[in-house]
Scaffold this motif. Structure first.
Motif, PDB file in Angstrom:
ATOM      1  N   LEU A 142       0.868  -1.184   0.000  1.00  0.00           N
ATOM      2  CA  LEU A 142       0.000   0.000   0.000  1.00  0.00           C
ATOM      3  C   LEU A 142       0.898   1.225   0.000  1.00  0.00           C
ATOM      4  O   LEU A 142       1.497   1.575   1.015  1.00  0.00           O
ATOM      5  CB  LEU A 142      -0.894  -0.010   1.238  1.00  0.00           C
ATOM      6  N   SER A 143       1.005   1.905  -1.138  1.00  0.00           N
ATOM      7  CA  SER A 143       1.993   2.972  -1.274  1.00  0.00           C
ATOM      8  C   SER A 143       1.573   3.943  -2.377  1.00  0.00           C
ATOM      9  O   SER A 143       0.718   3.639  -3.208  1.00  0.00           O
ATOM     10  CB  SER A 143       3.363   2.362  -1.596  1.00  0.00           C
ATOM     11  N   SER A 153      15.587  -6.041  -7.668  1.00  0.00           N
ATOM     12  CA  SER A 153      15.260  -6.875  -6.511  1.00  0.00           C
ATOM     13  C   SER A 153      14.531  -8.128  -6.965  1.00  0.00           C
ATOM     14  O   SER A 153      13.868  -8.137  -7.997  1.00  0.00           O
ATOM     15  CB  SER A 153      14.388  -6.107  -5.512  1.00  0.00           C
ATOM     16  N   TYR A 154      14.653  -9.176  -6.137  1.00  0.00           N
ATOM     17  CA  TYR A 154      13.959 -10.435  -6.394  1.00  0.00           C
ATOM     18  C   TYR A 154      12.917 -10.634  -5.307  1.00  0.00           C
ATOM     19  O   TYR A 154      13.226 -10.570  -4.112  1.00  0.00           O
ATOM     20  CB  TYR A 154      14.948 -11.599  -6.388  1.00  0.00           C
ATOM     21  N   PHE A 155      11.667 -10.846  -5.707  1.00  0.00           N
ATOM     22  CA  PHE A 155      10.591 -11.066  -4.760  1.00  0.00           C
ATOM     23  C   PHE A 155      10.262 -12.558  -4.753  1.00  0.00           C
ATOM     24  O   PHE A 155       9.767 -13.093  -5.753  1.00  0.00           O
ATOM     25  CB  PHE A 155       9.357 -10.244  -5.139  1.00  0.00           C
ATOM     26  N   SER A 156      10.519 -13.217  -3.632  1.00  0.00           N
ATOM     27  CA  SER A 156      10.401 -14.671  -3.568  1.00  0.00           C
ATOM     28  C   SER A 156       8.971 -15.156  -3.391  1.00  0.00           C
ATOM     29  O   SER A 156       8.716 -16.350  -3.488  1.00  0.00           O
ATOM     30  CB  SER A 156      11.267 -15.220  -2.425  1.00  0.00           C
ATOM     31  N   LYS A 157       8.018 -14.256  -3.098  1.00  0.00           N
ATOM     32  CA  LYS A 157       6.604 -14.604  -2.970  1.00  0.00           C
ATOM     33  C   LYS A 157       5.797 -13.638  -3.837  1.00  0.00           C
ATOM     34  O   LYS A 157       6.281 -12.548  -4.189  1.00  0.00           O
ATOM     35  CB  LYS A 157       6.136 -14.494  -1.514  1.00  0.00           C
ATOM     36  N   PRO A 158       4.563 -13.992  -4.166  1.00  0.00           N
ATOM     37  CA  PRO A 158       3.729 -13.074  -4.985  1.00  0.00           C
ATOM     38  C   PRO A 158       3.579 -11.712  -4.315  1.00  0.00           C
ATOM     39  O   PRO A 158       3.370 -11.619  -3.101  1.00  0.00           O
ATOM     40  CB  PRO A 158       2.389 -13.808  -5.069  1.00  0.00           C
ATOM     41  N   LEU A 159       3.697 -10.661  -5.113  1.00  0.00           N
ATOM     42  CA  LEU A 159       3.592  -9.293  -4.619  1.00  0.00           C
ATOM     43  C   LEU A 159       2.484  -8.567  -5.374  1.00  0.00           C
ATOM     44  O   LEU A 159       2.500  -8.483  -6.596  1.00  0.00           O
ATOM     45  CB  LEU A 159       4.924  -8.556  -4.816  1.00  0.00           C
ATOM     46  N   HIS A 160       1.511  -8.049  -4.626  1.00  0.00           N
ATOM     47  CA  HIS A 160       0.411  -7.271  -5.199  1.00  0.00           C
ATOM     48  C   HIS A 160       0.513  -5.853  -4.654  1.00  0.00           C
ATOM     49  O   HIS A 160       1.071  -5.628  -3.582  1.00  0.00           O
ATOM     50  CB  HIS A 160      -0.939  -7.891  -4.827  1.00  0.00           C
ATOM     51  N   SER A 161      -0.019  -4.888  -5.380  1.00  0.00           N
ATOM     52  CA  SER A 161       0.104  -3.501  -4.930  1.00  0.00           C
ATOM     53  C   SER A 161      -1.194  -2.737  -5.160  1.00  0.00           C
ATOM     54  O   SER A 161      -1.960  -3.040  -6.075  1.00  0.00           O
ATOM     55  CB  SER A 161       1.252  -2.791  -5.658  1.00  0.00           C
ATOM     56  N   ALA A 162      -1.428  -1.758  -4.292  1.00  0.00           N
ATOM     57  CA  ALA A 162      -2.544  -0.824  -4.426  1.00  0.00           C
ATOM     58  C   ALA A 162      -1.968   0.577  -4.291  1.00  0.00           C
ATOM     59  O   ALA A 162      -1.298   0.886  -3.305  1.00  0.00           O
ATOM     60  CB  ALA A 162      -3.598  -1.085  -3.347  1.00  0.00           C
ATOM     61  N   GLY A 163      -2.197   1.420  -5.301  1.00  0.00           N
ATOM     62  CA  GLY A 163      -1.602   2.751  -5.327  1.00  0.00           C
ATOM     63  C   GLY A 163      -2.543   3.812  -4.776  1.00  0.00           C
ATOM     64  O   GLY A 163      -3.755   3.756  -4.979  1.00  0.00           O
ATOM     65  N   PHE A 164      -1.956   4.788  -4.091  1.00  0.00           N
ATOM     66  CA  PHE A 164      -2.726   5.892  -3.512  1.00  0.00           C
ATOM     67  C   PHE A 164      -2.021   7.207  -3.838  1.00  0.00           C
ATOM     68  O   PHE A 164      -0.843   7.385  -3.545  1.00  0.00           O
ATOM     69  CB  PHE A 164      -2.850   5.719  -1.993  1.00  0.00           C
TER      70      PHE A 164
END
Length: 263
Positions: A142-143, A153-164
């Motif tokens: 949340l950013s 960068s490497y993300f080892s798990k699923p990454l979801h995002s919500a923009g504000f």
């Protein structure tokens, strides 16, 4: 474990009943069948725990910007509060906040935090948090999406995002990080400042003033790829005192003049 032992015992009784055809073995086999039917702990397989979802809230100073009467961070909290009932049905939730580093906390502290952090190291923080999650876990970011030091960068798990927040082009802000505790008339003192920028604007004139009078001025230039700059700006006080506050301004002002000055 208990379930496996009962089944092995049941199979043995069936074998003995067929082999010896004794009434005792028939009775014992029927007792085991009744036990299996009547005991739900044996019949029901244990369910797997729900997957972990890490809620990660940006607390850098840019999330304090207000749009439509509400700050970006408060809007993000409002969305999460609304969705919590549904999220809890599907996930085991963990709560994080971050700026230059991340902190894991309980739900109450998560919704109580403010946006006063410095740099927003999104890429680095997301890589570290996803690496710490168990298998099957995921992360919701949340950013306002402003990474002050982007890096591969490497993300080892699923990454979801919500923009504000809306994208602001050529925006520059200033914040006073530290005042001198005591100043003496005619003696050089310093203010610790942080400047942040987005877009193509790379230069600004910074002034320090008090009671309408300018007492220092400096031109600052951002290097290529540089989005945050912490500086010590020198000035000569016009009078002595303790914990005196000075006004710091950026010139010229830009599309968001509210963050072009600080006290």
């Amino acid at each position: 474990m208990i379930e496996d032992l009962v089944l092995v015992f049941f199979a043995l009784l069936v074998f003995l009943t067929i082999r010896f055809r004794g009434s005792f073995y028939r009775f014992a086999a029927l007792a085991v069948v009744f036990f299996l039917i009547a005991n739900p702990a044996i019949r029901k397989k244990s369910e797997a725990p729900p997957p972990v979802l890490a809620l990660c809230l940006d607390t850098s100073s840019s999330m304090a910007v207000k749009e439509g009467g509400m700050s970006r961070i408060d809007r993000a909290k409002e969305v999460i509060r609304r969705e919590l009932p549904e999220l809890r049905k599907r996930f085991s939730l963990s709560f994080y906040t971050f700026d230059s580093g991340f902190r894991q906390m309980d739900e109450e502290d998560f919704f109580r935090c403010g946006a006063s952090g410095g740099a927003s190291l999104i890429s680095r923080v997301c890589a570290e948090i996803t690496a710490s999650l168990p298998d099957g876990g995921a992360m919701l970011l949340l950013s306002d999406g402003r990474d002050t030091a982007p890096e591969p960068s490497y993300f080892s798990k699923p990454l979801h995002s919500a923009g504000f927040g809306r994208v602001i082009e050529n925006d520059m802000s200033v914040k006073v990080l530290e005042y001198p505790e005591k100043v003496f008339q005619g003696a050089v003192s310093k203010l610790r400042l942080r400047l942040e920028r987005s877009g193509e604007r790379s230069q600004a004139r910074v002034t320090i003033s008090r009671a309408g009078g300018k007492i220092a001025e400096k031109t600052l230039v951002f290097g290529e790829g540089e989005s945050v700059k912490d500086i010590d700006m020198e000035f000569v006080p016009d009078e002595p005192g303790e914990n005196i506050r000075y006004r710091v301004e950026l010139h010229p002002t830009d599309a968001r003049p509210g963050n072009n000055s600080d006290f």
